[in-house]
Design an enzyme around this catalytic site. Structure first.
Site, PDB file in Angstrom:
ATOM      1  N   CYS A 150      44.431  33.982  37.079  1.00 45.31           N
ATOM      2  CA  CYS A 150      44.147  33.998  35.647  1.00 45.31           C
ATOM      3  C   CYS A 150      45.270  34.690  34.877  1.00 45.31           C
ATOM      4  O   CYS A 150      46.329  34.078  34.688  1.00 45.31           O
ATOM      5  CB  CYS A 150      42.749  34.566  35.333  1.00 45.31           C
ATOM      6  SG  CYS A 150      42.315  36.125  36.108  1.00 45.31           S
ATOM      7  N   SER A 151      45.074  35.934  34.444  1.00 43.23           N
ATOM      8  CA  SER A 151      46.094  36.570  33.599  1.00 43.23           C
ATOM      9  C   SER A 151      46.036  38.083  33.651  1.00 43.23           C
ATOM     10  O   SER A 151      46.487  38.754  32.726  1.00 43.23           O
ATOM     11  CB  SER A 151      45.905  36.125  32.149  1.00 43.23           C
ATOM     12  OG  SER A 151      44.608  36.519  31.706  1.00 43.23           O
ATOM     13  N   CYS A 152      45.465  38.635  34.717  1.00 41.34           N
ATOM     14  CA  CYS A 152      45.252  40.081  34.798  1.00 41.34           C
ATOM     15  C   CYS A 152      46.548  40.844  34.588  1.00 41.34           C
ATOM     16  O   CYS A 152      47.582  40.501  35.175  1.00 41.34           O
ATOM     17  CB  CYS A 152      44.657  40.444  36.153  1.00 41.34           C
ATOM     18  SG  CYS A 152      43.136  39.546  36.504  1.00 41.34           S
ATOM     19  N   CYS A 201      49.363  37.370  38.211  1.00 40.99           N
ATOM     20  CA  CYS A 201      47.957  37.056  38.481  1.00 40.99           C
ATOM     21  C   CYS A 201      47.884  35.543  38.621  1.00 40.99           C
ATOM     22  O   CYS A 201      47.882  34.826  37.623  1.00 40.99           O
ATOM     23  CB  CYS A 201      47.042  37.546  37.362  1.00 40.99           C
ATOM     24  SG  CYS A 201      45.303  37.115  37.656  1.00 40.99           S
TER      25      CYS A 201
END
Lengths: 226, 177
Positions: B103-105, B100
Site C-alpha cells: 500500500c503506502s505505509c 511499502c
C-alpha cells in the site's frame, strides 16, 4: 488475497516519475477523503485492516488507472456499504444529484445534520500492540520459511515472499493480526518479527545480487526451517 | 491521463461530495473536519522533525546510538510520542531503502505525508526487485562494494533511513544542519 495491490516484484510499470515541488494535496476533494477516512477510523467504524482490504478489492484495472486518494474513496465507500452505514443506492443517488448540480452546496442534499458526530470514546489502548503471555516461537537468528498460501482475504504476506527462506532478525512484540482483524474475526494478536531474506532466496536468478529485503511478519506466516 | 490530477473528473468530485454530505447528515463527519485536515497538512512540517533528528544524530554519537537502539526514546527528546519507528543506518557497506509494496505505509510523524511516487506501482513493484537500478535512475549510483537493504513495511512499524554523515560539515552546528 492475491490482488492487484500486491505489486512487489512486478515488472512493466516503467520509471518512477516524480513531480517537482509536489503539493500535499492536488485538489480539495482529496482533503475531504482524508477527513472522511479519519472520521471513520476515529469513530471505530472501520479499522485499518478493513480499510486496506476495502482498497484491495477494487476492480484491478480501476486500481491501476486511478489516483491514490481515489483508492481511498473506493475502498471506504465499499466498506461503509458493507457495514450498512450507507447504502449503495443512496450514494449513487447523491452522486447523481451533485453531478447535475456541481455548484450546489453540500446542504442542498439534506435538511439538518446531526449535531454531534458519533464517536467512540478513545481507549487508552495502543492501536496495534498487545500484551501476551504466550512464548514467541522464534528468536533472532532462527532460520524460517514463510508459508505458501493463497488466502482469499486480507494478508500482509506478499506473494513475492511466500514459501521463501529467511532469518529472524528481531522480535518486535505482539501485534493485532490483520488477517483476522480485517474480517471481524477478532484481533488474535501474535508475535511479530523482522525477517530478512537474501535476494537469491526471494527471486532465484535475481537481477541484482548483494541485496537483502526485510519484512515484518506475524508468527503464523512462518515455519521452522532446519 | 495523469494519475496526479484527477480533480477534473466530475464523477470523482461528485462522488466525494455525495459521501461527504451523507456522512455529515448522519453525524459521522464533523462540520469542521475538512478544515482541520487542511490546517493540519497545509503546513506539513512532518519532514522537519525527521531532519532535526538526523542532524542531532550526526552531531551527537550518543544520540545516534539511542536513535538506532530505541527510536521511541530518542524521538521523545523532540516532544514526539511515536513508538512505531525503526531507524536504519546507512554505512560504508550498506545502503537502506524503504518501501511499502502492499500500500503506502510511511513514517508520517517524522517525514510528513509520502510523495505520490512512493505510493505508485512503479516504485512499489521495483524497489524490492531491482533497488540498485532504481537508485541509478534517481541519479544515485551505489558503489559495488555496498549492499542494498530494502525494508518492506508490511506491518505497523515504520522505517526511516539515517543517511551517512556528509564529509566537511564538522564545524556546522546542529541548527545549521
Amino acid at each position: 488475497m492475491n490482488g492487484v495491490h500486491d505489486l512487489g516484484g512486478m515488472q512493466g510499470f516503467g520509471p518512477v516519475v516524480r513531480e517537482e515541488q509536489e503539493p500535499v494535496f492536488h485538489a480539495r476533494w482529496e482533503t475531504v477523503v482524508v477527513a472522511i477516512q479519519q472520521a471513520t477510523r476515529a469513530g471505530g467504524m472501520i479499522n485499518i485492516d478493513e480499510f486496506r482490504h476495502g482498497i484491495e478489492r477494487m476492480e484491478p484495472a480501476h486500481y491501476l488507472a486511478s489516483s491514490y486518494y481515489e483508492h481511498w474513496l473506493d475502498g471506504i465507500s465499499r466498506v461503509l456499504i458493507e457495514k450498512s452505514v450507507i447504502s449503495a443506492a443512496e450514494l449513487d443517488q447523491r452522486t447523481s444529484f451533485f453531478k447535475e448540480r456541481p455548484d450546489a452546496p453540500l446542504s442542498a442534499a439534506f435538511t439538518q445534520p446531526a449535531s454531534e458526530p458519533r464517536s467512540r470514546p478513545r481507549s487508552g489502548q495502543h492501536p496495534y500492540q498487545r500484551e501476551s503471555t504466550a512464548l514467541p516461537q522464534f528468536a533472532p537468528g532462527d532460520r524460517v520459511i514463510t508459508r505458501e498460501m493463497q488466502p482469499a482475504g486480507h494478508t500482509r504476506l506478499p506473494r513475492y515472499a511466500r514459501g521463501k527462506r529467511g532469518t529472524i532478525d528481531r522480535l518486535h512484540g505482539v501485534y493485532v493480526f490483520p488477517d483476522t482483524h480485517a474480517h471481524g474475526l477478532g484481533e488474535q494478536p501474535q508475535p511479530l518479527y523482522s525477517v530478512r531474506f537474501e535476494a537469491q532466496d526471494l527471486w532465484g536468478e535475481a537481477p541484482e545480487t548483494d541485496q537483502t529485503v526485510s519484512l515484518d511478519l506475524w508468527e503464523s506466516y512462518l515455519r521452522v526451517r532446519e | 491521463m495523469g494519475k496526479n490530477h484527477p480533480n477534473v473528473d466530475p464523477y470523482v468530485v461528485s462522488r466525494v461530495r455525495a459521501l461527504e454530505s451523507l456522512l455529515l447528515e448522519k453525524g459521522i463527519l464533523a462540520p469542521d473536519a475538512v478544515d482541520r485536515v487542511i490546517r493540519q497538512y497545509e503546513n506539513d512540517t512532518g519532514p522537519l522533525i525527521g531532519a532535526k533528528v538526523v542532524a542531532r544524530a550526526w552531531c551527537d554519537p550518543g544520540y545516534k546510538r539511542r536513535l538506532l537502539e530505541n527510536a521511541t526514546d530518542a524521538l521523545a527528546d523532540f516532544g514526539l510520542n511515536y513508538d512505531l519507528l525503526v531507524v536504519v543506518e546507512n554505512t560504508p557497506t550498506v545502503h537502506n531503502m524503504v518501501v511499502c509494496t502492499l500500500c503506502s505505509c510511511y513514517p508520517w510523524p517524522v517525514l510528513g505525508l509520502p510523495p505520490t511516487w512512493y505510493k505508485q506501482p512503479a516504485y512499489r513493484s521495483r524497489a524490492v526487485l531491482e533497488p540498485r537500478q532504481l537508485l541509478r535512475e534517481f541519479g544515485l549510483e551505489i558503489a559495488a562494494e555496498r549492499a542494498i537493504h530494502v525494508w518492506d513495511s508490511s506491518a505497523e512499524l515504520r522505517y526511516m533511513v539515517l543517511p551517512q554523515r556528509p564529509a566537511g560539515i564538522d564545524d556546522l552546528s546542529e541548527e545549521e544542519l
